[in-house]
Design an enzyme around this catalytic site. Sequence first.
Site, mmCIF file in Angstrom:
data_model
loop_
_atom_site.group_PDB
_atom_site.id
_atom_site.type_symbol
_atom_site.label_atom_id
_atom_site.label_comp_id
_atom_site.label_asym_id
_atom_site.label_seq_id
_atom_site.Cartn_x
_atom_site.Cartn_y
_atom_site.Cartn_z
ATOM 1 N N GLY A 49 0.134 -5.269 0.637
ATOM 2 C CA GLY A 49 -1.061 -5.367 -0.181
ATOM 3 C C GLY A 49 -0.834 -6.104 -1.489
ATOM 4 O O GLY A 49 -1.767 -6.698 -2.036
ATOM 5 N N ALA B 288 0.852 -1.187 0.000
ATOM 6 C CA ALA B 288 0.000 0.000 0.000
ATOM 7 C C ALA B 288 0.889 1.238 0.000
ATOM 8 O O ALA B 288 2.036 1.204 0.443
ATOM 9 C CB ALA B 288 -0.913 -0.005 1.221
ATOM 10 N N GLU C 147 -1.076 -9.689 -0.592
ATOM 11 C CA GLU C 147 -2.488 -9.958 -0.324
ATOM 12 C C GLU C 147 -3.291 -10.030 -1.621
ATOM 13 O O GLU C 147 -4.221 -10.832 -1.743
ATOM 14 C CB GLU C 147 -3.039 -8.877 0.608
ATOM 15 C CG GLU C 147 -2.457 -8.978 2.021
ATOM 16 C CD GLU C 147 -2.725 -7.755 2.875
ATOM 17 O OE1 GLU C 147 -3.216 -7.921 4.001
ATOM 18 O OE2 GLU C 147 -2.432 -6.628 2.416
ATOM 19 N N GLU D 30 4.337 -5.552 7.286
ATOM 20 C CA GLU D 30 3.664 -4.472 8.023
ATOM 21 C C GLU D 30 4.113 -4.361 9.476
ATOM 22 O O GLU D 30 4.126 -3.272 10.053
ATOM 23 C CB GLU D 30 2.139 -4.681 7.960
ATOM 24 C CG GLU D 30 1.516 -4.402 6.601
ATOM 25 C CD GLU D 30 1.508 -5.634 5.691
ATOM 26 O OE1 GLU D 30 0.815 -5.598 4.663
ATOM 27 O OE2 GLU D 30 2.204 -6.622 6.013
#
Length: 263
Positions: free
Chosen positions: A111, A66, A114, A134
Amino acid sequence: MAYTSIELTCGEGIATLTFNRPKALNALNTILLEEFADALESIKKDESIRVLILTGSGEKAFVAGADITEIVTLTPLGAKKFAQRGQDVIGRLQALAIPAIAAVNGYALGGGCEMALACDFIYASDKAIFGLPEISLGVIPGFGGTQRLPRLIGANRAKEMIFTGKHLTAVEAKEIGLVNKIFAPEELMAAANETAKLIAGKGKASLCAAKQTLNQGLNADLVTGLAIERDAFALCLASQDAKEGTGAFLEKRKPVFAGGLND
């Protein structure tokens, strides 16, 4: 919608969606997520598309995570909304009726990892790097990583990845079942397209039924899963493609599947 952060091409039953923010290593921001959601809706409505390939532009990244420059500005409520948006969009990818292949050409972090986890399987360049880092930023995965990763590779291995934030090479990712196959960078998209063409040659009704049955069965006990399979098998047998497939077998010819989900 005119896309600025992704590219979408379609042909021969295959949609190829490329994350296209190479200067930001294809990082996910609000604009990209909105465009991605719009593209998924277009793919969903197109009866001619039987398989989706996701990849990233440039040589360095699939999606490097992200966009931190956006995340640092978020309030707790804003962060919850951002995570909800990411989960919703990636959930749409996983819920897509057709098979989706992640062709991971570089960094698939946060992300990006993911996003790849929501695909049906992953092909990787030997330069690919996977991780959910993260924890090193003082947060946790927010786009589904804590839920999809343990379902794919097991709880213990997922905990090790998430608690340490460690990056995995393509070889390490394949060893734990995260990646299906590894290719040289220049061979990755050709390999993904070869598999996509093989899939696109199948009947759409049976492809979608197979994906739905597998995914629903994973979250059910065996007895329930077998019942799901029986119902899907029966519905497939009534489809136009089943008539074509069985007819072609008996007539000793190659089937030509032209049916859609509404036939």
